[in-house]
Motif scaffolding. Structure first.
Motif, short mmCIF file in Angstrom:
data_model
loop_
_atom_site.label_atom_id
_atom_site.label_comp_id
_atom_site.label_asym_id
_atom_site.label_seq_id
_atom_site.Cartn_x
_atom_site.Cartn_y
_atom_site.Cartn_z
N LEU A 33 0.88 -1.13 0.05
CA LEU A 33 0.01 -0.29 0.01
C LEU A 33 0.84 1.22 -0.02
N GLY A 34 0.72 1.97 -1.06
CA GLY A 34 1.57 3.32 -1.19
C GLY A 34 2.33 3.59 -2.41
N ALA A 35 2.77 4.62 -2.29
CA ALA A 35 3.38 5.28 -3.59
C ALA A 35 2.46 5.70 -4.62
N LYS A 36 3.17 6.44 -5.91
CA LYS A 36 2.31 6.71 -6.79
C LYS A 36 1.36 5.68 -7.64
N ASP A 71 -2.13 2.15 -4.55
CA ASP A 71 -1.07 3.45 -4.26
C ASP A 71 -1.70 4.10 -3.23
N GLY A 72 -0.77 5.08 -2.92
CA GLY A 72 -1.03 5.59 -1.50
C GLY A 72 -1.75 7.12 -1.83
N TYR A 73 -2.26 7.58 -2.84
CA TYR A 73 -2.86 8.71 -2.89
C TYR A 73 -4.37 8.58 -3.22
N PHE A 74 -4.85 8.50 -1.78
CA PHE A 74 -6.55 8.55 -1.60
C PHE A 74 -6.73 9.42 -0.43
N ASP A 75 -7.81 9.93 -0.31
CA ASP A 75 -8.15 10.74 0.83
C ASP A 75 -8.14 10.28 2.10
N LYS A 76 -7.22 10.17 2.87
CA LYS A 76 -6.99 9.41 4.17
C LYS A 76 -8.19 9.54 5.12
N ALA A 77 -8.95 10.81 5.16
CA ALA A 77 -9.69 10.99 5.93
C ALA A 77 -11.15 10.35 5.47
N VAL A 85 3.41 -0.41 4.28
CA VAL A 85 2.64 0.89 4.06
C VAL A 85 3.52 1.85 3.60
N ALA A 86 3.60 2.40 2.35
CA ALA A 86 4.65 3.41 2.00
C ALA A 86 4.10 4.88 1.63
N PHE A 87 3.75 5.66 2.81
CA PHE A 87 3.47 7.02 2.45
C PHE A 87 4.55 7.88 2.95
N GLY A 88 5.42 7.54 3.29
CA GLY A 88 6.89 8.19 3.94
C GLY A 88 6.44 8.46 5.47
N ALA A 89 7.28 8.82 6.28
CA ALA A 89 7.33 9.28 7.69
C ALA A 89 6.80 10.62 7.79
N PRO A 90 6.17 11.14 8.60
CA PRO A 90 5.47 10.13 9.80
C PRO A 90 4.16 9.76 9.31
N VAL A 122 7.10 1.46 5.48
CA VAL A 122 8.51 1.35 4.61
C VAL A 122 8.86 2.63 3.89
N GLY A 123 8.35 3.68 4.08
CA GLY A 123 8.89 4.83 3.33
C GLY A 123 8.88 4.81 1.92
N GLY A 124 10.15 5.19 1.12
CA GLY A 124 10.46 5.35 -0.11
C GLY A 124 10.56 3.80 -0.90
N LEU A 125 10.38 2.80 -0.04
CA LEU A 125 10.92 1.46 -0.64
C LEU A 125 10.15 1.18 -1.93
N PHE A 160 24.10 9.93 -2.17
CA PHE A 160 23.21 9.38 -3.41
C PHE A 160 21.97 9.97 -3.43
N ARG A 161 21.15 10.03 -2.44
CA ARG A 161 19.71 10.23 -2.51
C ARG A 161 19.74 12.00 -2.51
N LEU A 162 20.46 12.93 -1.87
CA LEU A 162 20.51 13.94 -2.01
C LEU A 162 21.08 14.34 -3.38
N ARG A 203 14.37 18.21 -3.15
CA ARG A 203 13.43 17.76 -2.15
C ARG A 203 14.15 17.23 -0.91
N MET A 204 15.46 17.11 -1.18
CA MET A 204 16.44 16.37 0.13
C MET A 204 17.14 17.23 0.52
N TRP A 205 17.52 18.39 0.21
CA TRP A 205 18.65 19.27 0.60
C TRP A 205 18.02 19.63 2.15
N LYS A 206 17.18 19.82 2.51
CA LYS A 206 16.48 20.28 4.08
C LYS A 206 16.95 19.08 4.61
N ARG A 207 16.38 17.70 4.19
CA ARG A 207 16.60 16.69 5.14
C ARG A 207 17.85 16.42 5.63
N TYR A 208 18.97 16.55 4.50
CA TYR A 208 20.22 16.22 4.80
C TYR A 208 21.09 17.11 4.97
N1 UDP Z 1 3.37 8.81 -0.72
C1 UDP Z 1 1.96 8.30 -0.72
N2 UDP Z 1 1.01 9.01 -0.39
C2 UDP Z 1 1.26 10.36 0.13
C3 UDP Z 1 2.63 10.99 -0.05
C4 UDP Z 1 3.31 9.81 -0.30
O1 UDP Z 1 2.08 7.28 -1.10
O2 UDP Z 1 0.00 10.87 0.39
C5 UDP Z 1 4.49 7.94 -1.19
C6 UDP Z 1 5.35 8.69 -2.21
O3 UDP Z 1 4.91 8.48 -3.36
C7 UDP Z 1 6.87 8.02 -1.96
C8 UDP Z 1 6.69 7.68 -0.16
O4 UDP Z 1 5.41 7.86 0.02
O5 UDP Z 1 6.82 6.81 -2.59
C9 UDP Z 1 7.47 8.47 0.50
O6 UDP Z 1 8.93 8.41 0.18
P1 UDP Z 1 10.05 9.02 0.93
O7 UDP Z 1 11.35 8.69 0.21
O8 UDP Z 1 9.74 10.54 1.28
O9 UDP Z 1 9.89 8.32 2.38
P2 UDP Z 1 10.88 8.18 3.42
O10 UDP Z 1 11.68 6.97 3.26
O11 UDP Z 1 11.93 9.33 3.51
O12 UDP Z 1 10.09 8.18 4.66
#
Ligand code: UDP
Length: 453
Positions: free
Chosen positions: A308-311, A336-342, A362-367, A388-391, A415-417, A423-428
């Motif tokens: 569940l998640g990602a585009k 995919d993870g692009y649905f209205d969560k509420a 679940v791959a929506f990104g933290a948190p 699982v974040g961006g897996l 490498f990510r940067l 997107r990543m400069w602030k993070r790193y």
């Molecule tokens: N994502 C999603 N739904 C959302 C917002 C983000 O599925 O509403 C996905 C996004 O497409 C990406 C992942 O969440 O695949 C976040 O990746 P990122 O590398 O930012 O996550 P991190 O591993 O850093 O937590």
């Protein structure tokens, strides 16, 4: 046309000669070529070993030896420690190490054995004689001389020895060649600097008020497998420096991490933080490295996975890739993870529950993923829910992952940067120094309060 005819002629001649004469001639020619290639490779390797070990004896062995002898005069501490280790073909070999707990100081005496040909510069690790069970696979691994530099050292120092020592040694033995050995020696230098030596091991570590488990990948897998088998459902979250930075200002997220059944350490930043705290991380157990293990485990035990998640289209690409890479793995659903969560979460949850997964990734990104899992955990039926974040972006092929050498050296974040600087400069660029600053403050705070660091 002419080429076609020539090819046919050659095929005819070859088939005419194919029997005894040609067979014998070819076999002998092949043998001669292969023996001479092997001989040349051995000579080259030997020249290389002498060329490297000779200067290292002058640079390290001699100065360390002199310093140790001088120390002995004042402290009486012995200079050497004698040990029997596995030599060529698994035979016992008596060698002396310098008496030290530091990996390379201890092994500096061994360059002399490289010169005399008893030990290799690069090989599988040097191990105490009798420490390995008498098994054919060990006999195979022990055919060659052990090496001062070895792949397990690099992987373990980089905290990515997920396959275990034996698995890593097999990988080395099968891929061994001189150019790879040279790279391995070069990688050992930063690996030695990253290594945490002498610091205490703690099974649980508290960083910025978030507790995580200090365990190996295979132990984490075992933990999840047991939960699935027993039906004792679990939430599994990962933390990296960015997550911990977020947890400082996001109380709900920090609370979700505290309520997780298991939090696992992701990335070299956590390793550095552990060093600062005077303890050592045993392994970097991140979701991206864990995924192939989950696929293998699922294929073996017939566990079902829901992604569940990602585009849109990404999770399905992951499913297709994994079905061809891990025969027998079963994905019971993707979304995919692009649905209205509420508004749409209830519908998504019933879709997941109908598929009845053992693993829900679940791959929506933290948190967001941690919050979503925690909020809906009681409504979800999945046995193990993992954030699982961006897996999926990596395993779908949308974003390439850092090469292994960068991961071994803890440089995946660079490498990510470079991949997504906007997107990543602030993070790193901001997040990493901020994290180190916070860890230093945390250390001082823990020492002040005389608590459990
Ligand atoms: N994502 C999603 N739904 C959302 C917002 C983000 O599925 O509403 C996905 C996004 O497409 C990406 C992942 O969440 O695949 C976040 O990746 P990122 O590398 O930012 O996550 P991190 O591993 O850093 O937590």
């Amino acid at each position: 046309m002419i080429q076609e005819r020539r090819k046919n002629d050659l095929d005819r001649i070859e088939s005419n000669l194919s029997d005894s004469v040609q067979g014998t001639f070819r076999a002998s020619a092949k043998k001669i070529v292969s023996v001479s290639c092997r001989g040349m490779a051995l000579i080259l390797r030997r020249i290389f070993e002498i060329a490297i070990s000779l200067p290292l004896i002058f640079l390290f062995t001699l100065p360390i030896g002199i310093a140790k002898f001088a120390k002995r005069i004042f402290t009486g501490k012995p200079v050497f420690e004698k040990k029997a280790v596995y030599g060529k073909n698994g035979a016992p070999l008596e060698i002396v190490f310098f008496n030290s707990r530091r990996y390379f100081v201890r092994k500096a005496s061994l360059f002399v054995y490289v010169l005399t040909g008893k030990i290799a510069l690069v090989g599988i690790g040097i191990e105490d004689y009798g420490s390995r069970p008498d098994l054919p696979e060990n006999a195979y691994l022990l055919r060659d001389k052990p090496g001062i530099f070895n792949l397990w050292f690099v992987r373990e120092s980089g905290k990515i020895g997920h396959e275990g020592k034996i698995g890593t040694e097999w990988e080395y033995v099968f891929r061994r060649d001189l150019s790879k050995d040279i790279v391995l020696i070069l990688k050992s230098i930063p690996a030695a600097l990253m290594r945490s030596e002498g610091s205490a091991y703690r099974p649980e570590i508290n960083l910025l008020n978030v507790k995580f488990r200090n365990m190996r990948m295979l132990e984490a897998l075992e933990f999840m497998e047991k939960s699935i088998v027993s039906g004792d459902r679990k939430k599994v979250f990962f933390i990296n420096p960015d997550c911990l930075n977020k947890s400082v200002s996001d109380r709900e997220y920090a609370d979700n991490l505290a309520k997780s059944d298991i939090v696992l350490p992701d990335g070299s930043g956590i390793n550095l933080a552990c060093k600062i705290m005077g303890t050592h991380l045993i392994e970097n157990v991140n979701g991206t490295d864990m995924f192939p293990f989950i696929c293998r485990l699922s294929a073996e035990k017939s566990f079902k996975i829901f992604l569940l998640g990602a585009k849109p289209g990404i999770a399905d690409a992951v499913r297709k890739n994994c079905e061809s890479n891990y025969p027998g793995v079963k994905f019971c659903g993707v979304r995919d993870g692009y649905f209205d969560k509420a508004k749409e979460s209830a519908k998504v949850i019933s879709e997941i529950n109908e598929a009845d997964p053992d693993f829900l990734l679940v791959a929506f990104g933290a948190p967001y993923q941690e919050k979503w899992i925690t909020e809906h955990f009681s409504a979800l039926g999945a046995r193990v829910c993992i954030g699982v974040g961006g897996l999926f972006d990596f395993y779908s092929g949308r974003i390439p992952r850092a090469p292994k050498w960068m991961r071994e050296l803890g440089l995946e974040w660079i490498f990510r940067l470079l991949q997504e600087p906007a997107r990543m400069w602030k993070r790193y660029v901001i997040g990493n120094p901020l994290f180190v600053f916070r860890v230093l403050k945390w250390k001082a705070f823990m020492e002040d309060s005389n608590g459990n660091k």
